[in-house]
Design a protein around this motif. Structure first.
Motif, mmCIF file in Angstrom:
data_model
loop_
_atom_site.group_PDB
_atom_site.id
_atom_site.type_symbol
_atom_site.label_atom_id
_atom_site.label_comp_id
_atom_site.label_asym_id
_atom_site.label_seq_id
_atom_site.Cartn_x
_atom_site.Cartn_y
_atom_site.Cartn_z
ATOM 1 N N UNK A 48 8.956 -0.016 7.346
ATOM 2 C CA UNK A 48 9.383 -0.337 8.673
ATOM 3 C C UNK A 48 7.956 0.042 9.430
ATOM 4 N N UNK A 49 6.910 0.599 9.216
ATOM 5 C CA UNK A 49 6.059 1.047 10.084
ATOM 6 C C UNK A 49 5.318 -0.091 10.733
ATOM 7 N N UNK A 50 4.916 -1.449 10.080
ATOM 8 C CA UNK A 50 4.216 -2.398 10.901
ATOM 9 C C UNK A 50 5.086 -3.021 11.783
ATOM 10 N N UNK A 51 6.428 -2.793 11.774
ATOM 11 C CA UNK A 51 7.165 -3.414 12.709
ATOM 12 C C UNK A 51 7.268 -3.276 14.221
ATOM 13 N N UNK A 52 6.501 -1.925 14.301
ATOM 14 C CA UNK A 52 6.481 -1.476 15.862
ATOM 15 C C UNK A 52 5.184 -1.323 16.214
ATOM 16 N N UNK A 73 3.119 -0.808 -3.541
ATOM 17 C CA UNK A 73 3.211 -2.231 -3.215
ATOM 18 C C UNK A 73 3.612 -2.420 -1.867
ATOM 19 N N UNK A 74 4.487 -1.925 -1.359
ATOM 20 C CA UNK A 74 5.129 -2.050 -0.023
ATOM 21 C C UNK A 74 4.036 -1.091 1.001
ATOM 22 N N UNK A 85 2.138 -3.413 4.104
ATOM 23 C CA UNK A 85 2.457 -3.153 5.480
ATOM 24 C C UNK A 85 0.796 -2.949 5.898
ATOM 25 N N UNK A 86 -0.010 -2.183 5.314
ATOM 26 C CA UNK A 86 -1.340 -2.160 5.428
ATOM 27 C C UNK A 86 -1.820 -3.497 5.974
#
Length: 183
Positions: free
Chosen positions: A104-108, A135-136, A140-141
Motif C-alpha cells: 500500500x505504501x507507494x499508493x499515497x 519481493x513486494x 514498492x521501493x
C-alpha cells in the motif's frame, strides 16, 4: 427481516467486522461483500480503517487488505486513513499484515516526515524472512524511486541480489520491476 418503506423485505445489513471475520489465514472471509458495501457507501471507509486495529489479527489483516485494494481504485477514499499503513501494522510479526503494508505504501503521497517513515519501513522489509514481503517491499521501493532518484542505487543493489537469488519468487519480482522500465 426488515421491512422497507416500499413494503419490500430485506435482510439486516451485516457489519463490516462480521464480513471480515471467520475462516483461517488463507481465507478472505466475505471481504468481497464488504468491498461492495463500501463501494456503495464510501463513508464506511473510516469504519473499515478502524478494523485494522481489531483484536482479531485476521480481521485487522483483511481490513488492511481491503483498504489497499480500495486505495488502488479510489485513493481519495482512503487518503484520510493512510497512516494506518505507517503505524503499528508496519511492526507486525505477521507476514500477512506486513505484506499489505508494503504493497500500500507507494499508493499515497506522504509528507516529508511520513516519507522518511515509508522508506524506513520498505528498507526494513527488504530483509524480512518471508519472501513475498521482501519481493513486494522492493517492488514498492522501485515505484517510489521513480519520484525519488536517490533510492535508485538501493533498488538496483537489491534487484541484482534478487536476480541471483535461488528464490523463484524474488527472481520473478526482479524481472517484473525491470519490465516496468527500471534501469
Amino acid at each position: 427481516m426488515h421491512v422497507k418503506r416500499d413494503g419490500t423485505r430485506s435482510m439486516p445489513r451485516q457489519s463490516i467486522r462480521e464480513l471480515l471475520s471467520g475462516g483461517d489465514r488463507r481465507s478472505i472471509a466475505q471481504s468481497n461483500r464488504a468491498r461492495t458495501m463500501i463501494e456503495r457507501n464510501p463513508s464506511l471507509v473510516g469504519e473499515l480503517a478502524a478494523h485494522t486495529r481489531d483484536e482479531d489479527w485476521l480481521v485487522g489483516q483483511r481490513a488492511l487488505d481491503l483498504l489497499e485494494k480500495l486505495a488502488r481504485d479510489h485513493p481519495e477514499w482512503v487518503e484520510a486513513h493512510k497512516t494506518v499503513f505507517v503505524g503499528g501494522a508496519a511492526e507486525s510479526d505477521r507476514w500477512e499484515v506486513r505484506l499489505q503494508v508494503v504493497r500500500a505504501l507507494p499508493l499515497f503521497r506522504w509528507t516529508p516526515t511520513q516519507q522518511r517513515r515509508v522508506e524506513a519501513i520498505l528498507l526494513e522489509n527488504l530483509t524480512f524472512p518471508q519472501t513475498f514481503v521482501r519481493a513486494w517491499a522492493l517492488d514498492s521501493l522501485a515505484t517510489l524511486a521513480q519520484r525519488r532518484p536517490r533510492l535508485r542505487p538501493i533498488v538496483e543493489q537489491h534487484l541484482r541480489a534478487f536476480e541471483r537469488s535461488s528464490s523463484k519468487a524474488l527472481q520473478a519480482r526482479a524481472r517484473n520491476i525491470r519490465a516496468r522500465g527500471f534501469p
